[in-house]
Design a protein around this motif. Sequence first.
Motif, PDB file in Angstrom:
ATOM      1  N   ALA A  62      52.891 -47.850  -7.226  1.00 27.57           N
ATOM      2  CA  ALA A  62      52.869 -47.689  -8.680  1.00 27.57           C
ATOM      3  C   ALA A  62      53.590 -48.853  -9.357  1.00 27.57           C
ATOM      4  N   ASP A 111      37.119 -39.471 -10.885  1.00 22.90           N
ATOM      5  CA  ASP A 111      38.309 -38.870 -11.501  1.00 22.90           C
ATOM      6  C   ASP A 111      39.579 -39.235 -10.736  1.00 22.90           C
ATOM      7  N   ALA A 115      42.753 -41.393 -12.245  1.00 22.88           N
ATOM      8  CA  ALA A 115      44.158 -40.986 -12.143  1.00 22.88           C
ATOM      9  C   ALA A 115      45.001 -42.095 -11.515  1.00 22.88           C
ATOM     10  N   SER A 116      44.411 -42.837 -10.603  1.00 29.66           N
ATOM     11  CA  SER A 116      45.123 -43.943  -9.959  1.00 29.66           C
ATOM     12  C   SER A 116      45.406 -45.089 -10.933  1.00 29.66           C
ATOM     13  N   LYS A 118      46.635 -44.928 -13.881  1.00 28.54           N
ATOM     14  CA  LYS A 118      47.755 -44.636 -14.793  1.00 28.54           C
ATOM     15  C   LYS A 118      48.773 -45.776 -14.806  1.00 28.54           C
ATOM     16  N   SER A 119      49.044 -46.362 -13.670  1.00 28.91           N
ATOM     17  CA  SER A 119      50.019 -47.462 -13.602  1.00 28.91           C
ATOM     18  C   SER A 119      49.539 -48.694 -14.363  1.00 28.91           C
ATOM     19  N   ILE A 121      47.794 -48.553 -17.149  1.00 24.06           N
ATOM     20  CA  ILE A 121      48.093 -48.214 -18.551  1.00 24.06           C
ATOM     21  C   ILE A 121      49.588 -48.401 -18.818  1.00 24.06           C
ATOM     22  N   ASP A 122      50.431 -47.981 -17.876  1.00 25.25           N
ATOM     23  CA  ASP A 122      51.875 -48.155 -18.040  1.00 25.25           C
ATOM     24  C   ASP A 122      52.246 -49.634 -18.170  1.00 25.25           C
ATOM     25  N   ASP A 133      51.994 -44.390 -23.978  1.00 27.80           N
ATOM     26  CA  ASP A 133      50.699 -43.888 -23.522  1.00 27.80           C
ATOM     27  C   ASP A 133      50.376 -42.507 -24.088  1.00 27.80           C
ATOM     28  N   SER A 134      51.341 -41.864 -24.715  1.00 30.37           N
ATOM     29  CA  SER A 134      51.079 -40.550 -25.314  1.00 30.37           C
ATOM     30  C   SER A 134      50.243 -40.655 -26.593  1.00 30.37           C
ATOM     31  N   ILE A 139      40.502 -40.877 -23.112  1.00 28.78           N
ATOM     32  CA  ILE A 139      40.254 -41.876 -22.070  1.00 28.78           C
ATOM     33  C   ILE A 139      38.899 -41.574 -21.455  1.00 28.78           C
ATOM     34  N   TYR A 141      36.319 -42.755 -18.349  1.00 30.25           N
ATOM     35  CA  TYR A 141      36.179 -43.489 -17.094  1.00 30.25           C
ATOM     36  C   TYR A 141      34.697 -43.664 -16.812  1.00 30.25           C
TER      37      TYR A 141
END
Length: 163
Positions: A62, A111, A115-116, A118-119, A121-122, A133-134, A139, A141
């Motif tokens: 991550a 999916d 989910a993978s 997310k990092s 986006i961070d 990110d809130s 989103i 895909y």
Amino acid sequence: GRRRRHKRGVSRDGGETDWGGNATDGAAVIATWSLRLPRLPDPALSPNKASHQHWRKRQAAAKSDVTYAHAFALQEGKLPGMPWTEAWVTITFSKRLTKQGAAYKRHQDLDNLGASAKSFIDGIVLAGILIDDSIIQAITYQWGDGLSGPATEIDIEGGDGIT
């Protein structure tokens, strides 16, 4: 390589804008910022693998993906008005290919790949493109058949105070 797209002439509610992106009909302006990363998210971040590996390995993967996306986002640069306070995100993944260039026969789970990411986006948040990110409203895909090689393309439509 990477490309930057700017939507000119469209606001979130379909109103018109001038060349500078300023709303001419009182509507909030929306812009698009794009980032192309020349790889897919680390497979260690897949939710399917989370229960089968030590937390430190997942944490290291991550951190690596956050740093990777952060560096590319800084290189891409900010648009005026960033960081945005509202955003809609589309993440496009290339299909994984074998070394011979053929598609894997095994089904790829969109999916879990999402989910993978997310990092990634961070890393974009860390670069100051988004406040947090809130604030992402939605989103999406999708697979991108036109993407060559392993790649992740992230398109963010956003702005401040869009309703």
